[in-house]
Design a protein around this motif. Sequence first.
Motif, mmCIF file in Angstrom:
data_model
loop_
_atom_site.group_PDB
_atom_site.id
_atom_site.type_symbol
_atom_site.label_atom_id
_atom_site.label_comp_id
_atom_site.label_asym_id
_atom_site.label_seq_id
_atom_site.Cartn_x
_atom_site.Cartn_y
_atom_site.Cartn_z
ATOM 1 N N GLY A 191 0.669 -1.113 0.171
ATOM 2 C CA GLY A 191 0.128 0.088 -0.093
ATOM 3 C C GLY A 191 0.857 1.265 0.057
ATOM 4 N N GLU A 192 1.851 1.295 0.902
ATOM 5 C CA GLU A 192 2.921 2.453 0.831
ATOM 6 C C GLU A 192 3.382 2.805 -0.411
ATOM 7 O OE1 GLU A 192 5.035 -0.863 3.319
ATOM 8 O OE2 GLU A 192 3.118 -0.089 3.133
ATOM 9 N N MET A 193 3.666 1.664 -1.412
ATOM 10 C CA MET A 193 4.421 2.045 -2.562
ATOM 11 C C MET A 193 3.558 2.687 -3.547
ATOM 12 S SD MET A 193 5.939 -1.665 -3.864
ATOM 13 C CE MET A 193 7.286 -2.511 -2.785
ATOM 14 N N VAL A 194 2.162 2.339 -3.444
ATOM 15 C CA VAL A 194 1.065 3.046 -4.227
ATOM 16 C C VAL A 194 0.731 4.375 -3.665
ATOM 17 C CG1 VAL A 194 -1.264 2.684 -5.105
ATOM 18 C CG2 VAL A 194 -0.042 0.663 -4.643
ATOM 19 N N GLN A 195 0.597 4.510 -2.382
ATOM 20 C CA GLN A 195 0.527 5.866 -1.938
ATOM 21 C C GLN A 195 1.709 6.732 -2.364
ATOM 22 O OE1 GLN A 195 -2.192 6.174 0.251
ATOM 23 N NE2 GLN A 195 -1.825 8.294 -0.717
ATOM 24 N N ARG A 196 3.080 6.452 -2.545
ATOM 25 C CA ARG A 196 4.212 7.145 -2.508
ATOM 26 C C ARG A 196 3.833 7.662 -4.018
ATOM 27 N NH1 ARG A 196 7.703 3.910 -0.619
ATOM 28 N NH2 ARG A 196 8.418 3.121 -2.388
ATOM 29 N N LEU A 197 3.313 6.696 -5.099
ATOM 30 C CA LEU A 197 3.169 7.087 -6.415
ATOM 31 C C LEU A 197 2.116 8.205 -6.524
ATOM 32 C CD1 LEU A 197 3.296 3.565 -8.009
ATOM 33 C CD2 LEU A 197 5.168 5.265 -8.437
ATOM 34 N N ILE A 198 1.081 7.954 -5.911
ATOM 35 C CA ILE A 198 -0.035 8.857 -5.913
ATOM 36 C C ILE A 198 0.444 10.311 -5.434
ATOM 37 C CG2 ILE A 198 -2.394 9.476 -5.094
ATOM 38 C CD1 ILE A 198 -2.921 6.341 -4.869
ATOM 39 N N ASP A 199 1.096 10.389 -4.261
ATOM 40 C CA ASP A 199 1.633 11.726 -3.717
ATOM 41 C C ASP A 199 2.784 12.414 -4.468
ATOM 42 O OD1 ASP A 199 0.055 11.039 -1.465
ATOM 43 O OD2 ASP A 199 1.826 10.433 -0.457
ATOM 44 N N ASP A 231 0.550 7.923 -17.084
ATOM 45 C CA ASP A 231 -0.235 6.782 -17.328
ATOM 46 C C ASP A 231 -0.146 5.629 -16.681
ATOM 47 O OD1 ASP A 231 -0.732 8.456 -19.492
ATOM 48 O OD2 ASP A 231 0.890 7.830 -20.745
ATOM 49 N N PHE A 232 1.150 5.155 -16.463
ATOM 50 C CA PHE A 232 1.308 3.900 -15.613
ATOM 51 C C PHE A 232 0.491 4.117 -14.149
ATOM 52 C CE2 PHE A 232 3.834 2.622 -11.861
ATOM 53 C CZ PHE A 232 3.561 1.059 -11.908
ATOM 54 N N VAL A 233 0.457 4.943 -13.469
ATOM 55 C CA VAL A 233 -0.052 5.186 -12.236
ATOM 56 C C VAL A 233 -1.498 5.118 -12.345
ATOM 57 C CG1 VAL A 233 -0.183 6.751 -10.170
ATOM 58 C CG2 VAL A 233 2.030 6.556 -11.185
ATOM 59 N N ALA A 234 -1.938 5.835 -13.417
ATOM 60 C CA ALA A 234 -3.513 5.779 -13.393
ATOM 61 C C ALA A 234 -3.999 4.492 -13.717
ATOM 62 C CB ALA A 234 -3.839 6.939 -14.564
ATOM 63 N N ARG A 235 -3.422 3.697 -14.629
ATOM 64 C CA ARG A 235 -4.053 2.501 -14.981
ATOM 65 C C ARG A 235 -3.494 1.342 -13.906
ATOM 66 N NH1 ARG A 235 -5.250 0.772 -20.068
ATOM 67 N NH2 ARG A 235 -6.244 -0.978 -18.846
ATOM 68 N N PHE A 275 -4.922 1.955 0.656
ATOM 69 C CA PHE A 275 -4.128 3.416 0.119
ATOM 70 C C PHE A 275 -5.133 4.321 -0.064
ATOM 71 C CE2 PHE A 275 -4.682 1.353 -3.970
ATOM 72 C CZ PHE A 275 -5.259 1.933 -4.855
ATOM 73 N N LYS A 276 -4.767 5.556 -0.235
ATOM 74 C CA LYS A 276 -5.809 6.615 -0.201
ATOM 75 C C LYS A 276 -5.639 7.494 -1.525
ATOM 76 C CE LYS A 276 -7.431 8.911 3.212
ATOM 77 N NZ LYS A 276 -8.118 8.932 4.354
ATOM 78 N N LEU A 277 -6.560 7.787 -2.230
ATOM 79 C CA LEU A 277 -6.421 8.597 -3.355
ATOM 80 C C LEU A 277 -7.430 9.963 -3.114
ATOM 81 C CD1 LEU A 277 -5.832 8.712 -6.472
ATOM 82 C CD2 LEU A 277 -8.050 7.742 -6.884
ATOM 83 N N GLY A 278 -6.747 10.731 -2.452
ATOM 84 C CA GLY A 278 -7.322 12.051 -1.841
ATOM 85 C C GLY A 278 -8.133 11.527 -0.845
ATOM 86 N N ASP A 279 -9.452 11.923 -0.697
ATOM 87 C CA ASP A 279 -10.442 11.457 0.294
ATOM 88 C C ASP A 279 -10.889 10.106 0.305
ATOM 89 O OD1 ASP A 279 -10.130 14.053 1.293
ATOM 90 O OD2 ASP A 279 -11.913 14.841 0.034
#
Length: 461
Positions: A30-38, A61-65, A179-183
């Motif tokens: 989860g923290e890996m994904v969170q780091r990319l979103i941030d 493009d990668f992060v979104a998909r 993980f969180k995507l904004g709220d």
Amino acid sequence: MVRELLEKARELSIYTAYNTNVDAIVYLKGEMVQRLIDEFGADAVRKRIDEYPRQINEPLDFVARLVHALKTGKPMAVPLVNEELHSWFDSHFKYDVERMGGQAGIIANLLSSLDFRRVTVYTPHLAKKQAEMFVNRPNLFYPVVENGRLIFKHPREAYRENDPLKVNRIFEFRAGTTFKLGDETITVPFSGRFIVSARFESIRIYTEPELRPFLPRIGEMSDGAILSGYQGIKLRYSDGKDANHYLKKAKEDIMLLKREKDVKVHLEFASIQSRELRKKVIYNLFPLVDSVGMDESEIAYVLSALGYDRLADRIFTYTRIEDTVLGGKILIDEMNLELLQIHTIYYIMYIAHADNPLGEEELRQSLELATTLAASRASLGEITSPDQISVGMSVPYNERGEYVKLRFEEAKRKLRTKEYKLVIIPTRLVQNPVSTVGLGDTISTGAFTSYLAMLKEKGEL
């Protein structure tokens, strides 16, 4: 029964081609994904998800998909077309495992490890690192032409110094990862994987010209052929060649394999993002092969390419068994297939015409072997000997098994099925798989080879 059927299948000689690559695997947290979103910002990620890029040109493009795949929990593959992104991926991720990838490579290693009589694998690109990923077994061969003669070497002895190497990056995710995507808090509903598949000009799907005259001999030596990798063909290349050129050669390859003996050919289908290319692959190759394997989303893509958009949308949206059965009937009729195999998380299905030499109980046994092999692979990560099938035999069927059977019987009552043999079995589902890579290939390989073994026993092969 499963063990006895595997014993019979192991008497077979199989040819497999074309795609191999190195799989660089990351076990996502989860923290890996969170780091990319941030890094990119939740709003930018959301906006790009809505745009739904069909290929990866830049990191966003990668992060979104990836986030979209994690939200749905469905396995997905998206092509990477920008070679310059190699360094971005390598700087952002440490790979947990590097191993054999590509359907032909995975299938060759699986069959060889299961101790099949003879496994011949062909890939047009065989760099040293790629060659070293083949298992070191005496039943595995690679065809080589030397001084105008066909000889067979182990792949590790047949590599070529200057061949290109293809690396696919695979992000394995686990159900329950959050993980969180904004709220918005996202919890991954199912375990699966997100594949960033390299689609570069240097990697092509074809048989080398000097080997092609020997394909009839290879077909004669084989009980069956499993062909895959056509998703790697590009519509156009900078040297003027196009998809039509490579598909014409692919058709000729199949006809050459069948020239001296009508060897059974299975095509393992994989997602093709371009509708135009998908259509070309379907119309050119499906009518020439005997058997096709695909997953649930892939049958929807195929039906869409054939013009059945409403049915395809229903399969995508509702994943109802009756829609999949209807789609399968359309496919074997329009493409004149002998056998269609569809695998999903919860079930595997065969659709054949009523005159198929095998009975429904025999087809059921074939699927049983397929899901047991896949359960063994999911439990262990790799299968290294035939005895390991016992691991899969101890894995229970998934919790939706009874529901699957009920919905299947309903579908048969609703649809005209007298002209077909329809068989479905629930999958043996490993709750915490070591890996999900190659499970579809394992199912298709187990199903097709056990199908051939039973045909051979009846004198139909």
